[in-house]
Design a protein around this motif. Structure first.
Motif, PDB file in Angstrom:
ATOM      1  N   MET A   8       0.850  -1.251  -0.030  1.00 23.70           N
ATOM      2  CA  MET A   8      -0.015  -0.089  -0.028  1.00 23.70           C
ATOM      3  C   MET A   8       0.850   1.267  -0.118  1.00 23.70           C
ATOM      4  SD  MET A   8      -3.406   0.589  -0.265  1.00 23.70           S
ATOM      5  CE  MET A   8      -4.190  -0.599   0.861  1.00 23.70           C
ATOM      6  N   GLY A   9       0.603   2.208  -0.882  1.00 19.44           N
ATOM      7  CA  GLY A   9       1.251   3.367  -0.946  1.00 19.44           C
ATOM      8  C   GLY A   9       2.660   3.116  -1.655  1.00 19.44           C
ATOM      9  N   LYS A  10       3.180   1.921  -2.192  1.00 22.90           N
ATOM     10  CA  LYS A  10       4.381   1.868  -2.824  1.00 22.90           C
ATOM     11  C   LYS A  10       4.114   2.113  -4.278  1.00 22.90           C
ATOM     12  CE  LYS A  10       6.335   0.166   0.800  1.00 22.90           C
ATOM     13  NZ  LYS A  10       6.619  -1.066   1.307  1.00 22.90           N
ATOM     14  N   ASN A  11       5.281   2.474  -4.902  1.00 23.82           N
ATOM     15  CA  ASN A  11       5.130   2.805  -6.487  1.00 23.82           C
ATOM     16  C   ASN A  11       4.890   1.597  -7.414  1.00 23.82           C
ATOM     17  OD1 ASN A  11       6.806   2.895  -9.359  1.00 23.82           O
ATOM     18  ND2 ASN A  11       6.341   5.001  -8.681  1.00 23.82           N
ATOM     19  N   ILE A  12       3.839   1.533  -8.140  1.00 19.20           N
ATOM     20  CA  ILE A  12       3.428   0.219  -8.899  1.00 19.20           C
ATOM     21  C   ILE A  12       4.631  -0.072  -9.894  1.00 19.20           C
ATOM     22  CG2 ILE A  12       2.116   1.495 -10.680  1.00 19.20           C
ATOM     23  CD1 ILE A  12       1.053  -1.876  -9.177  1.00 19.20           C
ATOM     24  N   THR A  13       5.325   0.884 -10.613  1.00 20.42           N
ATOM     25  CA  THR A  13       6.304   0.322 -11.358  1.00 20.42           C
ATOM     26  C   THR A  13       7.437  -0.408 -10.803  1.00 20.42           C
ATOM     27  OG1 THR A  13       5.875   2.307 -12.864  1.00 20.42           O
ATOM     28  CG2 THR A  13       7.892   1.496 -13.363  1.00 20.42           C
ATOM     29  N   GLU A  14       7.964   0.042  -9.540  1.00 25.39           N
ATOM     30  CA  GLU A  14       8.757  -0.655  -8.806  1.00 25.39           C
ATOM     31  C   GLU A  14       8.333  -2.082  -8.245  1.00 25.39           C
ATOM     32  OE1 GLU A  14      12.141   0.562  -8.699  1.00 25.39           O
ATOM     33  OE2 GLU A  14      11.287   2.100  -9.888  1.00 25.39           O
ATOM     34  N   LEU A  15       7.085  -2.002  -7.904  1.00 22.41           N
ATOM     35  CA  LEU A  15       6.513  -3.139  -7.569  1.00 22.41           C
ATOM     36  C   LEU A  15       6.476  -4.173  -8.517  1.00 22.41           C
ATOM     37  CD1 LEU A  15       3.671  -2.002  -5.211  1.00 22.41           C
ATOM     38  CD2 LEU A  15       5.828  -3.115  -4.424  1.00 22.41           C
ATOM     39  N   LEU A  16       6.343  -3.723  -9.631  1.00 21.94           N
ATOM     40  CA  LEU A  16       5.942  -4.769 -10.710  1.00 21.94           C
ATOM     41  C   LEU A  16       7.407  -5.346 -11.270  1.00 21.94           C
ATOM     42  CD1 LEU A  16       3.056  -3.405 -12.853  1.00 21.94           C
ATOM     43  CD2 LEU A  16       3.062  -5.321 -11.215  1.00 21.94           C
ATOM     44  N   LYS A  17       8.449  -4.639 -11.022  1.00 20.72           N
ATOM     45  CA  LYS A  17       9.899  -4.916 -11.337  1.00 20.72           C
ATOM     46  C   LYS A  17      10.390  -6.177 -10.435  1.00 20.72           C
ATOM     47  CE  LYS A  17      11.941  -0.483 -12.993  1.00 20.72           C
ATOM     48  NZ  LYS A  17      12.739   0.378 -12.574  1.00 20.72           N
ATOM     49  N   THR A  18       9.788  -6.068  -9.150  1.00 18.26           N
ATOM     50  CA  THR A  18      10.029  -7.065  -8.095  1.00 18.26           C
ATOM     51  C   THR A  18       9.262  -8.265  -8.265  1.00 18.26           C
ATOM     52  OG1 THR A  18      10.547  -5.215  -6.523  1.00 18.26           O
ATOM     53  CG2 THR A  18      10.213  -7.494  -5.620  1.00 18.26           C
ATOM     54  N   PRO A  36       0.212  -8.738 -10.066  1.00 20.91           N
ATOM     55  CA  PRO A  36       1.471  -9.213 -10.074  1.00 20.91           C
ATOM     56  C   PRO A  36       1.492 -10.732 -10.082  1.00 20.91           C
ATOM     57  CG  PRO A  36       0.759  -7.634  -8.225  1.00 20.91           C
ATOM     58  CD  PRO A  36      -0.398  -8.202  -9.049  1.00 20.91           C
ATOM     59  N   GLU A  37       2.616 -11.378 -10.541  1.00 21.94           N
ATOM     60  CA  GLU A  37       2.769 -12.940 -10.865  1.00 21.94           C
ATOM     61  C   GLU A  37       3.224 -13.397  -9.752  1.00 21.94           C
ATOM     62  OE1 GLU A  37       4.815 -15.624 -14.370  1.00 21.94           O
ATOM     63  OE2 GLU A  37       5.798 -13.699 -13.842  1.00 21.94           O
ATOM     64  N   ALA A  38       3.773 -12.950  -8.632  1.00 21.94           N
ATOM     65  CA  ALA A  38       4.396 -13.712  -7.440  1.00 21.94           C
ATOM     66  C   ALA A  38       3.457 -14.516  -6.740  1.00 21.94           C
ATOM     67  CB  ALA A  38       5.084 -12.784  -6.600  1.00 21.94           C
ATOM     68  N   PRO A  39       3.756 -15.712  -6.182  1.00 21.07           N
ATOM     69  CA  PRO A  39       2.678 -16.397  -5.567  1.00 21.07           C
ATOM     70  C   PRO A  39       1.915 -15.763  -4.373  1.00 21.07           C
ATOM     71  CG  PRO A  39       4.708 -17.883  -5.888  1.00 21.07           C
ATOM     72  CD  PRO A  39       5.034 -16.423  -6.340  1.00 21.07           C
ATOM     73  N   ALA A  40       2.510 -14.850  -3.776  1.00 20.51           N
ATOM     74  CA  ALA A  40       1.868 -14.326  -2.825  1.00 20.51           C
ATOM     75  C   ALA A  40       0.546 -13.423  -3.252  1.00 20.51           C
ATOM     76  CB  ALA A  40       2.690 -13.339  -1.984  1.00 20.51           C
ATOM     77  N   PHE A  41       0.619 -13.179  -4.620  1.00 22.08           N
ATOM     78  CA  PHE A  41      -0.627 -12.229  -5.116  1.00 22.08           C
ATOM     79  C   PHE A  41      -1.391 -13.148  -5.660  1.00 22.08           C
ATOM     80  CE2 PHE A  41       2.997  -9.267  -4.592  1.00 22.08           C
ATOM     81  CZ  PHE A  41       2.500  -8.302  -3.907  1.00 22.08           C
ATOM     82  N   LEU A  46      -3.809  -5.095  -7.573  1.00 25.18           N
ATOM     83  CA  LEU A  46      -3.327  -4.003  -6.985  1.00 25.18           C
ATOM     84  C   LEU A  46      -3.998  -2.744  -7.595  1.00 25.18           C
ATOM     85  CD1 LEU A  46       0.498  -4.638  -6.571  1.00 25.18           C
ATOM     86  CD2 LEU A  46      -1.380  -5.085  -4.884  1.00 25.18           C
ATOM     87  N   ALA A  47      -4.560  -2.092  -7.001  1.00 28.12           N
ATOM     88  CA  ALA A  47      -5.519  -0.773  -7.445  1.00 28.12           C
ATOM     89  C   ALA A  47      -4.585   0.224  -7.414  1.00 28.12           C
ATOM     90  CB  ALA A  47      -6.757  -0.585  -6.884  1.00 28.12           C
ATOM     91  N   VAL A  48      -4.556   1.406  -8.695  1.00 29.53           N
ATOM     92  CA  VAL A  48      -3.857   2.557  -8.442  1.00 29.53           C
ATOM     93  C   VAL A  48      -4.977   3.317  -8.842  1.00 29.53           C
ATOM     94  CG1 VAL A  48      -2.022   3.771  -9.729  1.00 29.53           C
ATOM     95  CG2 VAL A  48      -1.779   1.335  -8.953  1.00 29.53           C
ATOM     96  N   SER A  52      -2.490   8.639 -10.160  1.00 29.36           N
ATOM     97  CA  SER A  52      -1.350   8.276  -9.295  1.00 29.36           C
ATOM     98  C   SER A  52      -0.392   7.279  -9.821  1.00 29.36           C
ATOM     99  CB  SER A  52      -2.111   7.604  -8.031  1.00 29.36           C
ATOM    100  OG  SER A  52      -1.242   7.162  -6.967  1.00 29.36           O
ATOM    101  N   GLU A  53       0.688   6.907  -9.069  1.00 30.86           N
ATOM    102  CA  GLU A  53       1.649   6.044  -9.578  1.00 30.86           C
ATOM    103  C   GLU A  53       1.860   5.099  -8.204  1.00 30.86           C
ATOM    104  OE1 GLU A  53       5.380   7.679 -10.953  1.00 30.86           O
ATOM    105  OE2 GLU A  53       4.312   8.996 -12.566  1.00 30.86           O
ATOM    106  N   ASN A  54       1.117   5.086  -7.087  1.00 33.29           N
ATOM    107  CA  ASN A  54       1.258   4.392  -6.149  1.00 33.29           C
ATOM    108  C   ASN A  54      -0.030   3.569  -5.924  1.00 33.29           C
ATOM    109  OD1 ASN A  54       3.635   5.519  -5.762  1.00 33.29           O
ATOM    110  ND2 ASN A  54       2.775   7.005  -4.298  1.00 33.29           N
ATOM    111  N   VAL A  55       0.148   2.416  -5.304  1.00 31.40           N
ATOM    112  CA  VAL A  55      -0.745   1.351  -4.830  1.00 31.40           C
ATOM    113  C   VAL A  55      -1.852   2.212  -3.926  1.00 31.40           C
ATOM    114  CG1 VAL A  55      -1.477  -0.849  -3.983  1.00 31.40           C
ATOM    115  CG2 VAL A  55       0.647  -0.509  -5.431  1.00 31.40           C
TER     116      VAL A  55
END
Length: 135
Positions: A8-18, A36-41, A46-48, A52-55
């Protein structure tokens, strides 16, 4: 939300790099949702908000929220946990698609600086949980 990384509040572009992107973003009320592709998701987007550029929100279609599991918990179970101070909304098919929720009803409650929205199908079974910042 339990089990979801702190995004929450983090930059979506940076999150999608991870976490990598599973699908292209889709429209969601007032913005877009990212997958996001990661198993935790798994079952989570994630809504933006527009502009805004942040979640600004997390939409979970598969989650166990303190014992309230999607596809299992009833509206009555959720009301018992939420206590007083919630609002019930009707979600027709158009509204449901707009918000990424099932057609049926939704319970909403402000908790601190967050808005919790729990979506139920026409049989009052919990199908989705949306947490957003109220700013």
């Amino acid at each position: 939300l339990p089990g979801v990384p702190d995004v929450m509040g983090k930059n979506i572009t940076e999150l999608l790099k991870t976490y990598k992107e599973l699908n292209d973003p889709e429209a969601l009320a007032g913005g877009e949702q990212y997958f996001p592709e990661a198993p935790a998701f798994r079952g989570i987007s994630l809504a933006v908000r527009d502009g805004s550029e942040n979640v600004t929100g997390i939409l979970a279609r598969r989650i166990d929220l303190y014992g309230l599991a999607t596809d299992q918990a009833t509206k009555k179970d959720c009301i018992k946990l939420l206590g007083e101070g919630y609002t019930e909304l009707t979600m027709d098919q158009n509204a449901a698609e707009h918000y990424g929720m099932p057609a049926g009803t939704a319970l909403t409650k402000t908790i601190g600086s967050y808005q919790l929205l729990m979506g139920f199908d026409e049989n009052d079974i919990l199908r989705a949980v949306y947490l957003s910042n109220s700013n």
